[in-house]
Design a protein around this motif. Structure first.
Motif, PDB file in Angstrom:
ATOM      1  N   LEU A 195      -5.103   2.474  -8.462  1.00  0.00           N
ATOM      2  CA  LEU A 195      -6.429   2.154  -8.979  1.00  0.00           C
ATOM      3  C   LEU A 195      -7.191   1.243  -8.024  1.00  0.00           C
ATOM      4  O   LEU A 195      -8.403   1.413  -7.821  1.00  0.00           O
ATOM      5  CB  LEU A 195      -6.304   1.512 -10.359  1.00  0.00           C
ATOM      6  N   VAL A 196      -6.487   0.271  -7.436  1.00  0.00           N
ATOM      7  CA  VAL A 196      -7.146  -0.623  -6.477  1.00  0.00           C
ATOM      8  C   VAL A 196      -7.640   0.166  -5.264  1.00  0.00           C
ATOM      9  O   VAL A 196      -8.781  -0.005  -4.818  1.00  0.00           O
ATOM     10  CB  VAL A 196      -6.177  -1.745  -6.041  1.00  0.00           C
ATOM     11  N   VAL A 223      -0.946  -3.558  -0.258  1.00  0.00           N
ATOM     12  CA  VAL A 223      -2.239  -3.422  -0.929  1.00  0.00           C
ATOM     13  C   VAL A 223      -2.832  -4.793  -1.229  1.00  0.00           C
ATOM     14  O   VAL A 223      -4.050  -4.997  -1.104  1.00  0.00           O
ATOM     15  CB  VAL A 223      -2.091  -2.586  -2.220  1.00  0.00           C
ATOM     16  N   LEU A 224      -1.994  -5.753  -1.607  1.00  0.00           N
ATOM     17  CA  LEU A 224      -2.481  -7.114  -1.830  1.00  0.00           C
ATOM     18  C   LEU A 224      -3.114  -7.691  -0.557  1.00  0.00           C
ATOM     19  O   LEU A 224      -4.199  -8.279  -0.600  1.00  0.00           O
ATOM     20  CB  LEU A 224      -1.331  -8.013  -2.288  1.00  0.00           C
ATOM     21  N   ILE A 225      -2.440  -7.507   0.573  1.00  0.00           N
ATOM     22  CA  ILE A 225      -2.965  -8.015   1.839  1.00  0.00           C
ATOM     23  C   ILE A 225      -4.253  -7.295   2.218  1.00  0.00           C
ATOM     24  O   ILE A 225      -5.230  -7.918   2.655  1.00  0.00           O
ATOM     25  CB  ILE A 225      -1.902  -7.861   2.948  1.00  0.00           C
ATOM     26  N   TRP A 226      -4.265  -5.987   2.044  1.00  0.00           N
ATOM     27  CA  TRP A 226      -5.471  -5.202   2.340  1.00  0.00           C
ATOM     28  C   TRP A 226      -6.638  -5.658   1.483  1.00  0.00           C
ATOM     29  O   TRP A 226      -7.760  -5.826   1.978  1.00  0.00           O
ATOM     30  CB  TRP A 226      -5.177  -3.719   2.090  1.00  0.00           C
ATOM     31  N   LEU A 227      -6.385  -5.896   0.216  1.00  0.00           N
ATOM     32  CA  LEU A 227      -7.447  -6.330  -0.689  1.00  0.00           C
ATOM     33  C   LEU A 227      -7.948  -7.717  -0.301  1.00  0.00           C
ATOM     34  O   LEU A 227      -9.157  -7.992  -0.320  1.00  0.00           O
ATOM     35  CB  LEU A 227      -6.922  -6.330  -2.123  1.00  0.00           C
ATOM     36  N   ARG A 241      -5.118  -9.534  -8.398  1.00  0.00           N
ATOM     37  CA  ARG A 241      -3.838 -10.236  -8.323  1.00  0.00           C
ATOM     38  C   ARG A 241      -3.419 -10.752  -9.698  1.00  0.00           C
ATOM     39  O   ARG A 241      -2.258 -10.654 -10.103  1.00  0.00           O
ATOM     40  CB  ARG A 241      -3.925 -11.365  -7.308  1.00  0.00           C
ATOM     41  N   THR A 242      -4.370 -11.298 -10.447  1.00  0.00           N
ATOM     42  CA  THR A 242      -4.073 -11.812 -11.783  1.00  0.00           C
ATOM     43  C   THR A 242      -3.628 -10.694 -12.701  1.00  0.00           C
ATOM     44  O   THR A 242      -2.681 -10.843 -13.490  1.00  0.00           O
ATOM     45  CB  THR A 242      -5.307 -12.521 -12.360  1.00  0.00           C
ATOM     46  N   TRP A 243      -4.296  -9.567 -12.615  1.00  0.00           N
ATOM     47  CA  TRP A 243      -3.928  -8.376 -13.400  1.00  0.00           C
ATOM     48  C   TRP A 243      -2.489  -7.977 -13.105  1.00  0.00           C
ATOM     49  O   TRP A 243      -1.697  -7.726 -14.027  1.00  0.00           O
ATOM     50  CB  TRP A 243      -4.924  -7.269 -13.075  1.00  0.00           C
TER      51      TRP A 243
END
Length: 280
Positions: free
Chosen positions: A191-192, A98-102, A114-116
């Motif tokens: 949520l993302v 999900v991080l990569i997708w975002l 990412r900070t969250w």
């Protein structure tokens, strides 16, 4: 070289630098999470007592679905085996995905999300330190829980030590049940995906993933219901703190040679003052 081509090369170079700073940052936070989680084992007796206290608190208000779900998963391999695979893998696969997708599809929202996630993870470490907790599967037999990870260990790579590969159980902390970051991270992912996804399938996965994860951690006897509630609360606190923390970090410049463009700690481009020119 045209101005347009120069701008494209500058953007590409800046993105390369951002990757070079972003990946080590995420690696450091994950290493801190894994290392501290391993080191803060706490006393086994305290962890067991805390687990029993949590279970008794749930029973007082008749909110203890762990037994029913655990028996269901233990008695039906068609539920228990997939649940064990999900517990042992998705936590470490879906969140990075999900991080990569975002990053690739919604870069304007990446830094805040990412900070969250990072703040919430660090808060979770505080919970592991303050309240070491034995999961239901590690309570003695009188409490009626079955360790499905051990029961179905022949089907997967894990042994009797939670989701750790066989023979590597000593490299995991089995008394870090409170809060449940399995649930917390899955809620972040959900949520993302729901907020940023444009296709109905992605948004549906955003709803389903944290729900399924909650059922999995309860049914495999790896968490209590209150652990999952605490995981949600940790993510809520992290969400509230993310914006002020991000504003503070973005205000910290990284100094470069006079007159050159430099970046802030967050990776945002800034203009360095020319030599001898006072700051405004």
């Amino acid at each position: 070289m045209t101005t347009s081509a120069s701008a494209i090369r500058t953007t590409a170079h800046r993105d390369h630098l951002r990757w070079r700073t972003e990946l080590p940052l995420l690696a450091v936070v994950y290493a801190l999470y894994s290392g501290v989680r391993l080191l803060i084992r706490g006393e086994v007796g305290d962890a067991v007592r805390n687990g029993v206290d949590i279970l008794h608190s749930e029973q007082l208000v008749h909110l203890d679905p762990e037994h029913w779900l655990n028996r269901l998963f233990a008695n039906h391999a068609l539920l228990g085996i997939p649940a064990d695979f999900a517990y042992a893998s998705l936590h470490y696969i879906v969140t990075p995905a999900v991080l990569i997708w975002l990053w690739r599809r919604h870069p304007a929202h990446y830094r805040a999300a990412r900070t969250w996630l990072m703040i919430s993870t660090l808060i979770g470490l505080v919970g592991f330190t303050v309240l070491p907790t034995a999961p239901p599967r590690l309570l003695h037999g009188g409490y009626g829980f079955i360790d499905t990870m051990a029961q179905y260990s022949s089907y997967g790579w894990w042994g009797a030590d939670a989701s750790a590969p066989q023979g590597l159980g000593h490299l995991t902390n089995q008394y870090a049940a409170m809060p449940s970051l399995h649930v917390g991270w899955s809620l972040w992912c959900g949520l993302v995906l729901f907020r940023r996804g444009r296709h109905w399938l992605i948004r549906t996965l955003g709803i389903a993933y944290p729900v399924v994860t909650t059922l999995v951690v309860l049914g495999t006897a790896n968490h209590y219901l209150l652990d999952t509630v605490a995981g949600v609360m940790v993510m809520g606190i992290g969400f509230v703190l993310a914006k002020p923390v991000l504003r503070t970090v973005e205000a910290l410049p990284v100094h470069g040679p006079a007159g050159e463009r430099v970046t802030s700690v967050s990776g945002r481009a800034m203009e360095a003052p020319a030599a001898g020119k006072p700051r405004s």
